[in-house]
Motif scaffolding. Structure first.
Motif, PDB file in Angstrom:
ATOM      1  N   ALA A 197       0.852  -1.184   0.000  1.00 55.07           N
ATOM      2  CA  ALA A 197       0.000   0.000   0.000  1.00 55.07           C
ATOM      3  C   ALA A 197       0.890   1.237   0.000  1.00 55.07           C
ATOM      4  O   ALA A 197       1.962   1.228   0.588  1.00 55.07           O
ATOM      5  N   ALA A 198       0.443   2.284  -0.646  1.00 61.88           N
ATOM      6  CA  ALA A 198       1.241   3.502  -0.740  1.00 61.88           C
ATOM      7  C   ALA A 198       0.845   4.544   0.298  1.00 61.88           C
ATOM      8  O   ALA A 198       1.450   5.602   0.356  1.00 61.88           O
ATOM      9  N   HIS A 199      -0.141   4.255   1.107  1.00 57.35           N
ATOM     10  CA  HIS A 199      -0.607   5.234   2.094  1.00 57.35           C
ATOM     11  C   HIS A 199       0.479   5.488   3.138  1.00 57.35           C
ATOM     12  O   HIS A 199       1.198   4.580   3.539  1.00 57.35           O
ATOM     13  N   TRP A 200       0.583   6.741   3.595  1.00 55.55           N
ATOM     14  CA  TRP A 200       1.647   7.124   4.514  1.00 55.55           C
ATOM     15  C   TRP A 200       1.587   6.354   5.824  1.00 55.55           C
ATOM     16  O   TRP A 200       2.617   6.101   6.450  1.00 55.55           O
ATOM     17  N   SER A 201       0.390   5.953   6.254  1.00 56.72           N
ATOM     18  CA  SER A 201       0.270   5.248   7.528  1.00 56.72           C
ATOM     19  C   SER A 201       0.911   3.861   7.479  1.00 56.72           C
ATOM     20  O   SER A 201       1.211   3.283   8.520  1.00 56.72           O
ATOM     21  N   VAL A 202       1.138   3.348   6.292  1.00 57.92           N
ATOM     22  CA  VAL A 202       1.846   2.070   6.125  1.00 57.92           C
ATOM     23  C   VAL A 202       3.321   2.327   5.832  1.00 57.92           C
ATOM     24  O   VAL A 202       4.202   1.713   6.430  1.00 57.92           O
ATOM     25  N   ARG A 203       3.598   3.255   4.926  1.00 56.41           N
ATOM     26  CA  ARG A 203       4.976   3.527   4.496  1.00 56.41           C
ATOM     27  C   ARG A 203       5.828   4.173   5.586  1.00 56.41           C
ATOM     28  O   ARG A 203       7.042   4.121   5.527  1.00 56.41           O
ATOM     29  N   VAL A 204       5.209   4.784   6.578  1.00 53.92           N
ATOM     30  CA  VAL A 204       5.971   5.461   7.621  1.00 53.92           C
ATOM     31  C   VAL A 204       6.859   4.470   8.387  1.00 53.92           C
ATOM     32  O   VAL A 204       7.919   4.842   8.884  1.00 53.92           O
ATOM     33  N   PHE A 205       6.489   3.204   8.432  1.00 52.42           N
ATOM     34  CA  PHE A 205       7.276   2.210   9.160  1.00 52.42           C
ATOM     35  C   PHE A 205       8.448   1.664   8.350  1.00 52.42           C
ATOM     36  O   PHE A 205       9.186   0.807   8.834  1.00 52.42           O
ATOM     37  N   ASP A 206       8.662   2.152   7.126  1.00 48.53           N
ATOM     38  CA  ASP A 206       9.837   1.778   6.352  1.00 48.53           C
ATOM     39  C   ASP A 206      11.095   2.456   6.886  1.00 48.53           C
ATOM     40  O   ASP A 206      12.201   2.023   6.587  1.00 48.53           O
ATOM     41  N   PHE A 207      10.931   3.535   7.638  1.00 50.20           N
ATOM     42  CA  PHE A 207      12.083   4.360   7.995  1.00 50.20           C
ATOM     43  C   PHE A 207      12.666   4.135   9.383  1.00 50.20           C
ATOM     44  O   PHE A 207      13.887   4.122   9.509  1.00 50.20           O
ATOM     45  N   PRO A 208      11.885   3.953  10.446  1.00 53.06           N
ATOM     46  CA  PRO A 208      12.513   3.799  11.769  1.00 53.06           C
ATOM     47  C   PRO A 208      12.919   2.360  12.071  1.00 53.06           C
ATOM     48  O   PRO A 208      12.587   1.799  13.113  1.00 53.06           O
ATOM     49  N   ARG A 209      13.654   1.739  11.163  1.00 55.31           N
ATOM     50  CA  ARG A 209      14.007   0.331  11.337  1.00 55.31           C
ATOM     51  C   ARG A 209      14.883   0.081  12.565  1.00 55.31           C
ATOM     52  O   ARG A 209      14.685  -0.903  13.276  1.00 55.31           O
ATOM     53  N   LEU A 210      15.853   0.948  12.803  1.00 52.51           N
ATOM     54  CA  LEU A 210      16.723   0.770  13.962  1.00 52.51           C
ATOM     55  C   LEU A 210      15.927   0.923  15.256  1.00 52.51           C
ATOM     56  O   LEU A 210      16.141   0.167  16.212  1.00 52.51           O
ATOM     57  N   GLN A 211      15.007   1.853  15.290  1.00 52.45           N
ATOM     58  CA  GLN A 211      14.191   2.053  16.481  1.00 52.45           C
ATOM     59  C   GLN A 211      13.253   0.865  16.720  1.00 52.45           C
ATOM     60  O   GLN A 211      13.037   0.460  17.861  1.00 52.45           O
ATOM     61  N   ILE A 212      12.704   0.308  15.643  1.00 48.88           N
ATOM     62  CA  ILE A 212      11.833  -0.863  15.780  1.00 48.88           C
ATOM     63  C   ILE A 212      12.644  -2.049  16.298  1.00 48.88           C
ATOM     64  O   ILE A 212      12.180  -2.789  17.177  1.00 48.88           O
ATOM     65  N   ALA A 213      13.862  -2.225  15.786  1.00 45.33           N
ATOM     66  CA  ALA A 213      14.721  -3.312  16.269  1.00 45.33           C
ATOM     67  C   ALA A 213      15.066  -3.112  17.738  1.00 45.33           C
ATOM     68  O   ALA A 213      15.053  -4.069  18.525  1.00 45.33           O
ATOM     69  N   ALA A 214      15.357  -1.876  18.134  1.00 42.17           N
ATOM     70  CA  ALA A 214      15.677  -1.596  19.538  1.00 42.17           C
ATOM     71  C   ALA A 214      14.471  -1.871  20.437  1.00 42.17           C
ATOM     72  O   ALA A 214      14.618  -2.422  21.540  1.00 42.17           O
ATOM     73  N   LEU A 215      13.266  -1.515  19.982  1.00 41.80           N
ATOM     74  CA  LEU A 215      12.061  -1.788  20.753  1.00 41.80           C
ATOM     75  C   LEU A 215      11.833  -3.292  20.885  1.00 41.80           C
ATOM     76  O   LEU A 215      11.425  -3.777  21.950  1.00 41.80           O
ATOM     77  N   SER A 216      12.124  -4.053  19.841  1.00 45.91           N
ATOM     78  CA  SER A 216      11.991  -5.512  19.916  1.00 45.91           C
ATOM     79  C   SER A 216      12.958  -6.100  20.939  1.00 45.91           C
ATOM     80  O   SER A 216      12.591  -6.973  21.718  1.00 45.91           O
ATOM     81  N   VAL A 217      14.189  -5.613  20.938  1.00 40.19           N
ATOM     82  CA  VAL A 217      15.173  -6.096  21.920  1.00 40.19           C
ATOM     83  C   VAL A 217      14.718  -5.726  23.325  1.00 40.19           C
ATOM     84  O   VAL A 217      14.795  -6.552  24.251  1.00 40.19           O
ATOM     85  N   LEU A 218      14.227  -4.504  23.502  1.00 40.42           N
ATOM     86  CA  LEU A 218      13.729  -4.081  24.808  1.00 40.42           C
ATOM     87  C   LEU A 218      12.580  -4.978  25.266  1.00 40.42           C
ATOM     88  O   LEU A 218      12.531  -5.384  26.438  1.00 40.42           O
ATOM     89  N   CYS A 219      11.685  -5.318  24.359  1.00 41.85           N
ATOM     90  CA  CYS A 219      10.570  -6.201  24.697  1.00 41.85           C
ATOM     91  C   CYS A 219      11.062  -7.589  25.107  1.00 41.85           C
ATOM     92  O   CYS A 219      10.523  -8.195  26.043  1.00 41.85           O
ATOM     93  N   MET A 220      12.091  -8.073  24.430  1.00 43.35           N
ATOM     94  CA  MET A 220      12.623  -9.395  24.780  1.00 43.35           C
ATOM     95  C   MET A 220      13.297  -9.373  26.151  1.00 43.35           C
ATOM     96  O   MET A 220      13.315 -10.375  26.845  1.00 43.35           O
ATOM     97  N   VAL A 221      13.851  -8.224  26.540  1.00 41.62           N
ATOM     98  CA  VAL A 221      14.460  -8.104  27.865  1.00 41.62           C
ATOM     99  C   VAL A 221      13.383  -7.942  28.942  1.00 41.62           C
ATOM    100  O   VAL A 221      13.475  -8.533  30.025  1.00 41.62           O
TER     101      VAL A 221
END
Length: 125
Positions: free
Chosen positions: A31-55
């Motif tokens: 989908a090209a809508h911004w509400s979907v595409r916005v998550f293409d950019f904060p990849r490092l932050q999403i990975a950090a949040l996943s690690v935090l959740c695992m801890v």
């Protein structure tokens, strides 16, 4: 105690653990809508949040529900996927561009060729 018989604290932890999973899966939707595409950019932050959740999972869960193990594995998958996507932009990846000096030589060569050819007349309108 059933699989879904969780306390408020466990449900809040489960919701926190679901955030990086949703943020990782949404950009996979074509989908090209911004509400979907916005998550293409904060990849490092999403990975950090996943690690935090695992801890946080083993520290704060109050139930032995298999849902927590499933969310832990999903967050591990999110971290691996996000790092796969980030890898190309790190120093760990193989270079895909020419060195600076080689690029300068090519640019200088193109400039000298352009300067050695006779100028062309501009067409009049």
């Amino acid at each position: 105690m059933g699989m879904f018989d969780l306390g408020v604290r466990d449900w809040l932890l489960m919701a926190l653990m679901a955030l990086p999973v949703v943020a990782t899966l949404l950009p996979l939707i074509p989908a090209a809508h911004w509400s979907v595409r916005v998550f293409d950019f904060p990849r490092l932050q999403i990975a950090a949040l996943s690690v935090l959740c695992m801890v946080l999972n083993p520290l704060f869960k109050q139930s032995d529900s298999p849902l927590f193990l499933a969310m832990e594995l999903l967050n591990l998958g999110c971290v691996l996927y996000q790092f796969k996507e980030i890898h190309a932009y790190t120093w760990l990846a193989k270079k895909q561009v020419l060195d600076y000096q080689a690029l300068t030589m090519i640019a200088a060569s193109a400039y000298s060729i352009a300067m050695s050819s006779p100028p062309t007349a501009m067409p009049k309108n």
